[in-house]
Motif scaffolding. Structure first.
Motif, mmCIF file in Angstrom:
data_model
loop_
_atom_site.group_PDB
_atom_site.id
_atom_site.type_symbol
_atom_site.label_atom_id
_atom_site.label_comp_id
_atom_site.label_asym_id
_atom_site.label_seq_id
_atom_site.Cartn_x
_atom_site.Cartn_y
_atom_site.Cartn_z
ATOM 1 N N VAL A 70 4.313 8.309 -7.987
ATOM 2 C CA VAL A 70 4.502 9.353 -6.981
ATOM 3 C C VAL A 70 5.959 9.455 -6.573
ATOM 4 N N VAL A 76 5.468 14.938 3.326
ATOM 5 C CA VAL A 76 5.698 13.490 3.299
ATOM 6 C C VAL A 76 4.398 12.731 3.531
ATOM 7 N N ALA A 79 2.380 12.634 0.416
ATOM 8 C CA ALA A 79 2.995 11.736 -0.565
ATOM 9 C C ALA A 79 2.658 10.288 -0.246
ATOM 10 N N MET A 80 2.677 9.933 1.042
ATOM 11 C CA MET A 80 2.383 8.561 1.445
ATOM 12 C C MET A 80 0.921 8.218 1.134
ATOM 13 N N ALA A 83 0.584 7.732 -2.554
ATOM 14 C CA ALA A 83 1.145 6.434 -2.950
ATOM 15 C C ALA A 83 0.174 5.315 -2.580
ATOM 16 N N GLN A 84 -0.441 5.418 -1.404
ATOM 17 C CA GLN A 84 -1.363 4.370 -0.958
ATOM 18 C C GLN A 84 -2.620 4.328 -1.819
ATOM 19 N N ARG B 69 3.450 3.065 10.568
ATOM 20 C CA ARG B 69 3.282 4.276 9.773
ATOM 21 C C ARG B 69 4.616 4.584 9.108
ATOM 22 N N VAL B 70 4.609 4.714 7.793
ATOM 23 C CA VAL B 70 5.846 4.909 7.044
ATOM 24 C C VAL B 70 6.190 6.392 6.952
ATOM 25 N N PHE B 71 7.427 6.696 7.217
ATOM 26 C CA PHE B 71 7.907 8.062 7.015
ATOM 27 C C PHE B 71 8.921 8.058 5.892
ATOM 28 N N ALA B 72 9.458 9.206 5.596
ATOM 29 C CA ALA B 72 10.456 9.296 4.533
ATOM 30 C C ALA B 72 11.620 8.375 4.867
ATOM 31 N N ALA B 79 10.295 3.656 0.066
ATOM 32 C CA ALA B 79 9.292 4.218 0.973
ATOM 33 C C ALA B 79 7.907 4.151 0.342
ATOM 34 N N MET B 80 7.817 4.458 -0.945
ATOM 35 C CA MET B 80 6.525 4.433 -1.638
ATOM 36 C C MET B 80 5.979 3.013 -1.688
ATOM 37 N N ALA B 83 4.722 2.114 1.715
ATOM 38 C CA ALA B 83 3.439 2.778 1.979
ATOM 39 C C ALA B 83 2.317 2.062 1.237
ATOM 40 N N GLY B 86 1.403 -1.221 2.911
ATOM 41 C CA GLY B 86 0.576 -0.938 4.092
ATOM 42 C C GLY B 86 -0.829 -0.519 3.689
ATOM 43 N N PHE B 102 -2.431 2.988 12.930
ATOM 44 C CA PHE B 102 -1.058 3.157 12.458
ATOM 45 C C PHE B 102 -0.210 3.628 13.635
#
Lengths: 189, 189
Positions: A70, A76, A79-80, A83-84, B69-72, B79-80, B83, B86, B102
């Motif tokens: 990804v 965003v 996308a997260m 990815a998860q 909670r992950v952001f960009a 970041a991926m 994520a 998590g 989260f």
């Protein structure tokens, strides 16, 4: 080689099983799309995706799992989640000792259509032709999961040869450095 | 309430256990940082992070797991991975029936320092003071994991009350719609 292809996602997660044969011969054994409701708790959605993927792994016993890598998307949050979903499937494979490979969307498109920028329609058309299917797989996530598995069948031998060549080069580099250190020591001594 | 705080990551993943008491009283029971080598296979890194988090869940039996909670981020790849780390921890909690929440970095900062834009030093200083620790937790990931758990101890009752109010409002809305439909039916009939 039996490959499980994964187009990761929370709302729709494409899963496929493709058997690679001699040369470029590939056969589709199964394909499906797992869906989880968007209003459900994130952890519960991940659980549903993981449960489905694990059931596939235990039923089909793939020799490798190929997951789409990804990258940043417009959304965003999506996308997260994507990815998860890919992460929990990679974990399930790792727990079973199944090797996991990640391929980028352009690697997949290039593998099946010859064009890394191909659109969804082209990918679906080529997947249908390559696998000799009577009807095009739907939705796009199903076609993508099949494309991922095909891509892995074709790229895996190449990637294995590259890894072998890299390991040999690293070993040669190490031997050279060691020899150099010995020679320097001899000169100083 | 015993809360497990998670600052997710592949290179460094902060884990903490905080016990919430009456009012704003909170006590740290454990904190650690799990590390996985960057040159290791992604699936294997996720496996190591998941194994460590699951061991904590089974040992400490938290009543809730709070994850950042992950952001960009600047680096999309990082970041991926964050994520995904998590995600596998959320999955492990869901499998054990432990509720997962989260919280965004600014929610956490606001909860412990009163300022959503506080820097790392401020967060660490406040975490040290709130928990009455003799020395500041290090590295930053450990302090962040503690801050996450503290944030959850303090926000959880509020979030629960909000969810209750929302459920009541939704039920009232549903009753109103039903009554309206009945009345319309009566008028037509």
């Amino acid at each position: 080689m039996r490959v499980m292809g994964v187009d990761p996602g929370l709302t729709r997660c494409g899963l496929s099983i493709v058997e690679g044969g001699i040369g470029r011969k590939v056969t589709a054994l199964d394909v499906d799309v797992v869906r989880t409701p968007p209003d459900l708790d994130l952890a519960q959605r991940l659980l549903q995706v993981a449960d489905a993927a694990e059931h596939w792994m235990d039923t089909h016993e793939p020799g490798a799992v190929a997951i789409e890598r990804v990258f940043a998307q417009h959304n965003v949050r999506t996308a997260m989640g994507t990815a998860q979903a890919g992460g929990v499937i990679a974990l399930a494979a790792a727990r079973r000792g199944i090797p996991v490979a990640f391929h980028t969307p352009s690697e997949v498109k290039a593998a099946v259509t010859g064009n890394g920028n191909a659109d969804k329609a082209q990918v679906t058309a080529m997947v249908t032709r390559i696998l000799g299917l009577r009807t095009a797989p739907k939705p796009a996530d199903a076609a993508d999961a099949l494309a991922l598995a095909i891509c892995h069948c074709w790229r895996a031998p190449l990637l294995a040869r590259m890894a072998e060549a890299e390991a040999k080069a690293a070993a040669a580099r190490k031997r050279y450095t060691e020899r150099l250190a010995e020679q320097r020591k001899a000169v100083r001594g």
